[in-house]
Design a protein around this motif. Structure first.
Motif, PDB file in Angstrom:
ATOM      1  N   LYS A   1      44.867  47.952  43.979  1.00  0.00           N
ATOM      2  CA  LYS A   1      43.833  46.918  44.120  1.00  0.00           C
ATOM      3  C   LYS A   1      42.486  47.540  44.457  1.00  0.00           C
ATOM      4  O   LYS A   1      41.435  47.108  43.937  1.00  0.00           O
ATOM      5  CB  LYS A   1      44.245  45.921  45.204  1.00  0.00           C
ATOM      6  CG  LYS A   1      45.320  44.946  44.770  1.00  0.00           C
ATOM      7  CD  LYS A   1      45.872  44.141  45.939  1.00  0.00           C
ATOM      8  CE  LYS A   1      44.785  43.372  46.674  1.00  0.00           C
ATOM      9  NZ  LYS A   1      45.343  42.563  47.763  1.00  0.00           N
ATOM     10  N   ASP A   2      42.503  48.548  45.312  1.00  0.00           N
ATOM     11  CA  ASP A   2      41.244  49.218  45.663  1.00  0.00           C
ATOM     12  C   ASP A   2      40.594  49.835  44.426  1.00  0.00           C
ATOM     13  O   ASP A   2      39.364  49.798  44.277  1.00  0.00           O
ATOM     14  CB  ASP A   2      41.495  50.300  46.713  1.00  0.00           C
ATOM     15  CG  ASP A   2      41.777  49.714  48.086  1.00  0.00           C
ATOM     16  OD1 ASP A   2      41.482  48.524  48.295  1.00  0.00           O
ATOM     17  OD2 ASP A   2      42.287  50.448  48.949  1.00  0.00           O
TER      18      ASP A   2
ATOM     19  N   THR B   1      50.065  43.218  40.954  1.00  0.00           N
ATOM     20  CA  THR B   1      48.621  43.413  41.043  1.00  0.00           C
ATOM     21  C   THR B   1      47.890  42.421  40.144  1.00  0.00           C
ATOM     22  O   THR B   1      46.874  41.835  40.533  1.00  0.00           O
ATOM     23  CB  THR B   1      48.255  44.856  40.634  1.00  0.00           C
ATOM     24  OG1 THR B   1      49.078  45.773  41.343  1.00  0.00           O
ATOM     25  CG2 THR B   1      46.796  45.148  40.937  1.00  0.00           C
ATOM     26  N   TYR B   2      48.406  42.218  38.961  1.00  0.00           N
ATOM     27  CA  TYR B   2      47.798  41.311  37.970  1.00  0.00           C
ATOM     28  C   TYR B   2      47.702  39.881  38.504  1.00  0.00           C
ATOM     29  O   TYR B   2      46.738  39.166  38.236  1.00  0.00           O
ATOM     30  CB  TYR B   2      48.654  41.362  36.706  1.00  0.00           C
ATOM     31  CG  TYR B   2      48.129  40.599  35.514  1.00  0.00           C
ATOM     32  CD1 TYR B   2      47.247  41.190  34.621  1.00  0.00           C
ATOM     33  CD2 TYR B   2      48.548  39.295  35.254  1.00  0.00           C
ATOM     34  CE1 TYR B   2      46.777  40.509  33.510  1.00  0.00           C
ATOM     35  CE2 TYR B   2      48.090  38.598  34.148  1.00  0.00           C
ATOM     36  CZ  TYR B   2      47.205  39.210  33.281  1.00  0.00           C
ATOM     37  OH  TYR B   2      46.745  38.530  32.175  1.00  0.00           O
TER      38      TYR B   2
ATOM     39  N   ASP C   1      47.746  39.058  41.805  1.00  0.00           N
ATOM     40  CA  ASP C   1      47.189  38.979  43.147  1.00  0.00           C
ATOM     41  C   ASP C   1      45.966  38.037  43.153  1.00  0.00           C
ATOM     42  O   ASP C   1      45.080  38.168  42.295  1.00  0.00           O
ATOM     43  CB  ASP C   1      46.758  40.376  43.609  1.00  0.00           C
ATOM     44  CG  ASP C   1      46.228  40.376  45.032  1.00  0.00           C
ATOM     45  OD1 ASP C   1      47.037  40.466  45.960  1.00  0.00           O
ATOM     46  OD2 ASP C   1      44.997  40.261  45.189  1.00  0.00           O
TER      47      ASP C   1
ATOM     48  N   HIS D   1      38.470  38.168  41.202  1.00  0.00           N
ATOM     49  CA  HIS D   1      37.461  39.203  40.965  1.00  0.00           C
ATOM     50  C   HIS D   1      37.076  39.323  39.493  1.00  0.00           C
ATOM     51  O   HIS D   1      35.919  39.600  39.179  1.00  0.00           O
ATOM     52  CB  HIS D   1      37.987  40.557  41.479  1.00  0.00           C
ATOM     53  CG  HIS D   1      37.039  41.698  41.309  1.00  0.00           C
ATOM     54  ND1 HIS D   1      35.938  41.885  42.122  1.00  0.00           N
ATOM     55  CD2 HIS D   1      37.022  42.715  40.404  1.00  0.00           C
ATOM     56  CE1 HIS D   1      35.287  42.970  41.741  1.00  0.00           C
ATOM     57  NE2 HIS D   1      35.926  43.497  40.692  1.00  0.00           N
TER      58      HIS D   1
ATOM     59  N   LEU E   1      50.371  48.870  46.110  1.00  0.00           N
ATOM     60  CA  LEU E   1      49.615  47.683  45.737  1.00  0.00           C
ATOM     61  C   LEU E   1      48.195  47.748  46.284  1.00  0.00           C
ATOM     62  O   LEU E   1      47.229  47.434  45.581  1.00  0.00           O
ATOM     63  CB  LEU E   1      50.334  46.430  46.245  1.00  0.00           C
ATOM     64  CG  LEU E   1      49.712  45.081  45.878  1.00  0.00           C
ATOM     65  CD1 LEU E   1      49.650  44.894  44.380  1.00  0.00           C
ATOM     66  CD2 LEU E   1      50.495  43.944  46.531  1.00  0.00           C
TER      67      LEU E   1
ATOM     68  N   LEU F   1      41.001  48.769  41.375  1.00  0.00           N
ATOM     69  CA  LEU F   1      40.599  47.708  40.459  1.00  0.00           C
ATOM     70  C   LEU F   1      39.285  47.058  40.862  1.00  0.00           C
ATOM     71  O   LEU F   1      38.441  46.743  40.014  1.00  0.00           O
ATOM     72  CB  LEU F   1      41.693  46.642  40.366  1.00  0.00           C
ATOM     73  CG  LEU F   1      42.991  47.036  39.664  1.00  0.00           C
ATOM     74  CD1 LEU F   1      43.974  45.868  39.665  1.00  0.00           C
ATOM     75  CD2 LEU F   1      42.733  47.490  38.238  1.00  0.00           C
ATOM     76  N   ILE F   2      39.104  46.852  42.149  1.00  0.00           N
ATOM     77  CA  ILE F   2      37.925  46.110  42.601  1.00  0.00           C
ATOM     78  C   ILE F   2      36.919  47.029  43.289  1.00  0.00           C
ATOM     79  O   ILE F   2      36.019  46.548  43.981  1.00  0.00           O
ATOM     80  CB  ILE F   2      38.339  44.973  43.560  1.00  0.00           C
ATOM     81  CG1 ILE F   2      39.003  45.541  44.816  1.00  0.00           C
ATOM     82  CG2 ILE F   2      39.278  44.003  42.851  1.00  0.00           C
ATOM     83  CD1 ILE F   2      39.410  44.486  45.818  1.00  0.00           C
TER      84      ILE F   2
ATOM     85  N   VAL G   1      42.561  39.676  42.971  1.00  0.00           N
ATOM     86  CA  VAL G   1      42.306  40.279  41.666  1.00  0.00           C
ATOM     87  C   VAL G   1      41.963  39.198  40.646  1.00  0.00           C
ATOM     88  O   VAL G   1      41.044  39.349  39.834  1.00  0.00           O
ATOM     89  CB  VAL G   1      43.532  41.096  41.204  1.00  0.00           C
ATOM     90  CG1 VAL G   1      43.364  41.569  39.763  1.00  0.00           C
ATOM     91  CG2 VAL G   1      43.749  42.298  42.120  1.00  0.00           C
TER      92      VAL G   1
END
Length: 863
Positions: free
Chosen positions: A165-166, A195-196, A198, A204, A161, A168-169, A201
């Motif tokens: 996330k890293d 993740t979706y 979170d 962001h 996770l 994604l952002i 996220v």
């Protein structure tokens, strides 16, 4: 399994039509066989074109094709057998199986059935085929559905996770596509959902959308699902618009915004091609997450960046997830023992654990219930969750026809069995599963098939060899259950367990019968027939002279068994035999192979223990025409084999050769065995040459040393393993000058002496070097001597230190030390630290010890 049946029939017909010694079988039937072969080819083309169609009409045709092809194959094959010598045993076994499964039918009736099938196939093609009647998988949009609103329980994937996330952002502003890859049920969608949802996220991204594609999809439904997420809801106007207008509307809804789109369960590259132009790249940090079971799709959509490969849970993670799904509080300590056993039996697959956890949550939390479920995990999964079976079956249903028999064949191996790839490929080849490809050997085709199954996450890699090739593989237990279930349904295989006192039941009509005792965990792989031991043979009323393991392919192409006697000369009547494996029960008993072995032109792989290669002069048969097996690729022998020039000519195309000398009679007489002629084997790529045995090792400690054997090496050698040769280090230049050598393994006393000083300009392509149990004390080497080295393995060596220059080899990835001197460990640690100070963080150092002192522990901790 219609495709496999047609391939088998085609192989039988080709063997008869092509073999000179089978012409007496043709007579007036040659035209009939040629016509039948042509029809089989047409049926093969039909099956290849219709593999994605599951209409009842096609399924009925496939079943008829399978039965007709199998029946015809058996009738023709039974006529091919010549009942003389050794072969009557083989024929007896095969006909026993045939009579148990199929009634005696005339070949004319089979041909009439195939003609009838051909007529229906032509009508099917003329009518444009039958549209796929499978219901389409429903597509789900993000926030508007339960699937995306509620994240599933996720245990053991915290690091995954964080990594996702890293990505994604992260700071990368260009549009990034991140594939998540893994087998069905491993948690791809769960990770994507968590993740979706979170909070960071969600904050962001300006906009998020979720769509599930699945195997059968409709572009219009995908567009509407995505628009439902990116707009304030679907309007009547949107429902009335055409696909092109919806594409434009979706593109505009994403344009200029930082978006996250999850595309779940993608099965084809076409699905991605249909939608990839819908996503604008405004360098705003937008991301697309794509989940798939197929590694080739991940590579297709994102060839520049690594995909996220899902892993299995470990034991602790499995137990923790089971606790959550079963609603077990931590104070239920009396259940922990059976709970951990259940988690282990679920084979660390989250889907299975979730199913069993749901079962446990509905029962009283007592030790008796948990113990019962622990012993019957598979049956509880099968009976309690149709969705679990459906998820796993999707992978099989989507397999093209040519891969289905190869996948189902994994069912002949027991649970937790580590399958040697070399054996698996030989069996696939012998079974006739492989469609020949111009300019490729059948073994190369088989490796492509295996890699395809691995890329689909249906087969797992267990070990890689020193050359990086896949050495062994396995299959998850749930997928093994799928193989057995589909295998029974397709009448492809039948697994039965018997004891000495039980009779053999073969009434289910399985094409392949796998027999082993309940007490036997592992057994030799088979395609047609397996005998686990002598008691099993008696219960099966089969041939008593086969002592332990028998594996037979219906075309007499693969034979492996264990014996306490010599190989009979009548083995040569097996004209189509490709693989011959014989294990000697009495290891001290040595015999020579019969000279008739040279009369078997189809032999490709010979593997023996305790036997020697026959020489032409030792037993020439009167009137026999000796044919050297030009197709021979593998030869493994243990004994006193003589590699005369004649013998080398007969095996001049061999690619893999293993020889072992470990008998007292071989001492000091290396020149008798003409090992200097090995240099004539110009096709040889892999050579293993071992000298040893107890008598030999005793001689090493005696005042009279053995002279080193006279060895020469062929120029195309890629892999070389030596042991006990006692060669002087000066002779290493003969090995170092081999232009294609990539792997070198030196075991106990392969070379003799304290100092090894390589010569610059040699070992130019060597990637893997292993020194095991060597007396070498000083190694005067640097980066110029091994410019391509990647892995260095030192095990139980007297070497005082690793030369510091070794660390400067730009390709070096790994140094592994097993039970080496402390000074060697120290030098390796200094070498790694020096490389780290120079900015080279890629070098890995592994240190293993059977006994470890406190000072050694401190050294190891530094590494």
């Amino acid at each position: 399994m219609a495709y496999a049946a047609v391939l088998s029939l085609m192989e039988t017909l080709k063997q008869i039509l092509d073999a000179d010694d089978q012409q007496h079988l043709l007579d007036h039937k040659k035209h009939q066989f040629e016509s039948l072969l042509g029809k089989a080819c047409s049926l093969q083309d039909f099956l290849e074109d219709s593999w994605q169609t599951s209409s009842e009409a096609v399924q009925s045709l496939e079943q008829r094709i399978r039965e007709a092809a199998y029946t015809g194959d058996d009738l023709i094959m039974s006529r091919m057998s010549r009942t003389e010598g050794f072969l009557w045993q083989v024929k007896f076994m095969l006909q026993t199986l045939i009579s148990a499964f199929w009634p005696d039918q005339d070949l004319e009736k089979v041909i009439e059935e195939i003609d009838s099938i051909m007529k229906e196939v032509m009508e099917f093609k003329d009518g444009g085929g039958v549209k796929d009647s499978r219901p389409r998988n429903s597509l789900t949009a993000g926030p508007s559905t339960q699937a995306a609103r509620v994240a599933d329980t996720m245990v053991g994937f915290d690091d995954d996770l964080v990594q996702l996330k890293d990505r994604l952002i992260g700071q990368q502003s260009k549009l990034q596509i991140i594939p998540i890859v893994g087998m069905g049920g491993i948690g791809k969608t769960t990770l994507a959902k968590n993740t979706y949802q979170d909070p960071f996220v969600v904050y962001h991204f300006d906009i998020r959308a979720w769509v599930t594609v699945s195997q059968e999809y409709c572009l219009r439904e995908i567009l509407l699902c995505l628009l439902d997420c990116t707009t304030k809801g679907l309007t009547n106007e949107m429902h009335e618009e055409g696909d092109e207008e919806l594409c434009i509307r979706l593109y505009k809804s994403l344009k200029g915004r930082r978006y996250l789109v999850v595309i779940d369960d993608v099965w084809t590259t076409k699905a991605w091609d249909d939608i990839k132009m819908l996503f604008p790249d405004d360098s705003s940090g937008s991301r697309i997450v794509l989940t798939t079971r197929l590694s080739n799709i991940a590579a297709y959509v994102n060839s520049c960046n690594p995909h996220h490969q899902m892993r299995f849970l470990n034991d602790d993670e499995s137990w923790k997830l089971l606790q959550e799904k079963a609603c077990v509080e931590e104070n239920y300590l009396e259940l922990e023992k059976f709970g951990k056993e259940i988690a282990e039996n679920c084979r660390v697959l989250p889907l299975t654990i979730a199913v069993i956890g749901g079962v446990l949550s509905k029962h009283d939390k007592t030790q008796d219930i948990w113990e019962h479920i622990a012993k019957n995990v598979s049956s509880f999964v099968t009976s309690n969750d149709e969705q679990c079976l459906r998820i796993l079956s999707l992978s099989y249903n989507y397999l093209p026809h040519h891969l289905r028999p190869c996948f189902l064949y994994m069912g002949v191996f027991p649970e937790d069995y580590e399958i040697r790839v070399s054996k698996l490929i030989k069996l696939w080849v012998a079974e006739g599963f492989l469609k020949p490809i111009i300019s490729q050997s059948l073994e190369e085709v088989a490796m492509k098939y295996l890699q395809d199954l691995i890329d689909r996450n249906l087969v797992l890699i267990r070990q890689r060899g020193s050359n990086g090739m896949i050495k062994s593989c396995s299959i998850h237990d749930l997928l093994l259950d799928l193989c057995l279930r589909e295998g029974r349904k397709e009448k492809f295989l039948c697994v039965t367990k018997v004891t000495a006192n039980t009779s053999l039941n073969v009434t289910n009509g399985g094409r392949r019968l796998i027999i082993y005792e309940n007490s036997v965990k592992g057994h030799d792989a088979s395609a047609s027939l397996i005998r686990a031991n002598n008691d099993t043979l008696k219960s099966a009323s089969a041939v008593r002279s086969f002592i332990v393991q028998v594996v037979l392919i219906q075309h007499h192409q693969y034979l492996a068994y264990t014996t306490n006697g010599k190989l009979p000369s009548s083995i040569s009547v097996l004209r189509n035999l490709q693989t011959l494996i014989v294990h000697q029960m009495i290891m001290s008993f040595l015999f020579k192979l019969p000279p008739e072995i040279w009369e078997m032109p189809q032999l490709r792989h010979i593997c023996f223990t305790e036997c020697a290669l026959p020489d032409l002069c030792c037993g020439q048969i009167e009137g026999a025409v000796f044919i050297f097996p030009g197709r021979l690729e593998t030869l493994q022998l243990s004994g006193i084999s003589c590699f005369t020039e004649d013998n080398c000519r007969r095996v001049e195309n061999v690619k893999k050769l293993g020889i072992k000398y470990d008998h007292a009679s071989a001492r000091g007489q290396w020149e008798r065995y003409s090992l200097n002629n090995l240099g004539q084997l110009h096709e040889l790529e892999n050579l293993k040459c071992l000298f040893g045995g107890q008598d030999y090792l005793m001689l090493l400690t005696s005042p009279r040393k053995l002279p080193p054997p006279m060895l020469t090496f062929p120029p195309n050698l890629k892999k070389l393993t030596l042991s006990g040769c006692l060669l002087p280090w000066e002779d290493m230049t003969h090995i170092g000058s081999l232009p294609k050598l990539e792997v070198l393994k030196l075991h106990r006393n392969a070379f003799s002496g304290d100092v090894w000083e390589p010569i610059e300009g040699e070992f130019l392509r060597l990637k893997y070097l292993k020194l095991h149990h060597m007396d070498l004390a000083e190694w005067r080497a640097d980066e110029t001597h091994f410019p391509s080295l990647q892995h260095l393995i030192l095990k139980i060596c007297r070497l005082k230190e690793i030369p510091s220059g070794i660390g400067e080899i730009p390709t070096l990835e790994l140094i592994q030390l097993d039970d080496c001197y402390i000074s060697t460990v120290t030098s390796a640690i200094h070498l790694k630290e020096e490389q780290q100070s120079l900015g080279n963080d890629g070098l890995k150092l592994f240190i293993n010890y059977s006994t470890v002192t406190e000072s050694t522990k401190k050294l190891i901790s530094r590494a």
